[in-house]
Enzyme design. Structure first.
Site, PDB file in Angstrom:
ATOM      1  NE  ARG A  87      42.842  39.898  28.539  1.00 19.46           N
ATOM      2  CZ  ARG A  87      41.894  40.759  28.250  1.00 19.46           C
ATOM      3  NH1 ARG A  87      41.176  40.601  27.157  1.00 19.46           N
ATOM      4  NH2 ARG A  87      41.653  41.782  29.045  1.00 19.46           N
ATOM      5  CD  GLU A 158      34.443  36.107  32.904  1.00 13.77           C
ATOM      6  OE1 GLU A 158      33.319  36.541  32.623  1.00 13.77           O
ATOM      7  OE2 GLU A 158      35.494  36.733  32.669  1.00 13.77           O
TER       8      GLU A 158
END
Length: 454
Positions: A87, A158
């Site tokens: 991430r 998402e």
């Protein structure tokens, strides 16, 4: 070579991308099974609330085993939760921890390091289960991750420049996040031309702490509009259980109505818009009987608001990371409960909807009246000015002047608007619903709310 392709080739030249065959990937997407596309599943199941759990493990073998467990439980959509190092675009650390996880057989990452596994290996797993997979991450710069995901057969993405930044980051530049996600939207739109549409989904829970419905709705629609204006044709807006059944129903009604309204306003109404509902995102009770009741209640709400998808939690949430068995059991229970909730009547509170719609429109009036020449800059300026303000966001650009508290009917109410441009009429309505909360006891009321479901 167009600019988008040039940018992609630069991004994909990363040392941890072993190879990326654009032609082969295009052919794969063109010929991919329709069953891998959640947009196709939404279209063919318009009256069903699809069930999607959370979950991600570092090794391929454990991820495969998790999917086997979910498939047996009757899952509709599989998750792929990405690890924290990926991430943050730290693929070196992710790789080191992956190798150590394989060696020690211990989970040293909190998710699946997709970049390090690579798209060819991951695609074998994706196509084996032939079920839509949703990419869940929390990445401000997801350009490389998304290209690898799409090449793997993961066709729901998402996140967004607001929802994957303000709740998670302290100082990642917001303008860069907008531009990086603009790239993601373009790539998703491009791949949508080859087969069924790639579905984009915004992250509705935000900080999951006393976020008022008006702010949730505005941010959801902002990310939706930024996506649709780049050519995306399938988008999911979402929000999470607030703690008030009545307020959740009102939020769903206004979110759905407003999404179509503003899509039409900027000329992108040809897209399909879906509604996603997250089960409770706050602290869970340690009593598993209460947790089960909380999960069942949220499942009933999802049915009442006719959500296109529900994202599940487990009754083990208060005790650490749920096991694959915990997650699978939650899927079974939610599917069972949804099966009993067919044909529910529509419920509306016209007074609440009128006020919430007015709040949303007042904020959007200010956004659209900004003098910037592009939509993303208008939204960017609105965040800087505090027109859009997310309670308890850690990001330095967020004003944090909007003050909210839970009112007398358990609904989240605006106590102090800060720079959010709400009319006296809107604020008077909120004040009326506050009950006995005042300046003297508001701090205690906010602290108490952290454990509202305990």
């Amino acid at each position: 070579m167009n600019l988008l392709q040039k940018d992609r080739e630069i991004i994909l030249s990363n040392e941890y991308v072993k190879e990326f065959d654009f032609k082969e990937i295009k052919n794969f997407v063109k010929n991919a099974s329709k069953d891998l596309f959640i947009s196709h599943k939404f279209k063919n199941n318009p009256n069903k609330t699809l069930v999607q759990p959370r979950g991600g493990f570092p090794t391929y073998e454990k991820m495969f085993s998790l999917y086997e467990e979910f498939t047996t439980a009757g899952v509709d959509v599989l998750p792929i939760t990405i690890d924290s190092h990926t991430r943050l675009n730290d693929y070196n650390s992710a790789n080191a921890m992956l190798q150590e996880s394989i060696k020690t057989k211990k989970d040293l990452l909190n998710g699946y390091p997709l970049i390090n596994h690579g798209y060819k290996k991951t695609r074998e797993m994706v196509t084996h289960f032939n079920t839509p997979i949703s990419l869940r991450h929390g990445t401000p710069d997801a350009r490389l991750l998304v290209d690898i995901a799409l090449a793997s057969g993961i066709f729901e993405i998402e996140g967004g420049p607001i929802t994957y930044l303000l709740p998670y980051s302290k100082n990642f530049p917001l303008d860069k996040a907008f531009l990086y996600w603009k790239h993601v939207e373009k790539v998703c739109a491009k791949y949508s031309e080859f087969n069924e549409p790639i579905n984009r989904e915004s992250f509705g829970p935000l900080t999951a702490t006393l976020v008022p419905p008006a702010i949730t709705i505005v941010i959801q629609i902002c990310e939706m509009l930024l996506s649709l204006e780049e050519g995306v044709k399938s988008f999911s807006v979402s929000f999470s259980q607030s703690g008030s059944v009545a307020q959740d129903i009102t939020t769903a009604n206004v979110l759905r109505k407003s999404a179509y309204k503003y899509a039409k306003q900027i000329g992108v109404e040809d897209a399909t818009i879906n509604l996603v509902y997250h089960q409770w995102m706050g602290a869970f009770p340690r009593d598993k009987n209460f947790s089960e009741s909380l999960i069942n209640t949220s499942t009933v709400i999802a049915a009442l608001v006719r959500a296109n998808k529900i994202i599940t939690k487990t009754k083990a949430e208060a005790f650490g990371i749920p096991t694959k068995e915990d997650n699978a059991q939650a899927v079974k229970n939610v599917q069972y409960t949804l099966g009993m909730l067919k044909g529910l009547p529509e419920i509306r509170d016209e007074e609440e909807e009128e006020n919430l719609q007015r709040c949303v429109d007042e904020i959007f009036d200010a956004i659209f009246n900004d003098k910037a020449d592009t939509l993303w800059r208008k939204i960017f300026n609105s965040i800087k000015k505090g027109i859009i303000d997310v309670p308890f966001s850690p990001h330095i650009i967020n004003n944090n002047e909007l003050l909210t508290v839970r009112g007398s009917e358990s609904s989240i109410r605006i106590f102090k608007a800060g720079n959010v441009p709400l009319s006296k009429k809107s604020l008077d309505f909120e004040k009326k619903k506050l009950g006995n909360v005042n300046q003297d006891n508001i701090v205690n009321a906010i602290i108490k709310d952290i454990g509202v479901m305990l």
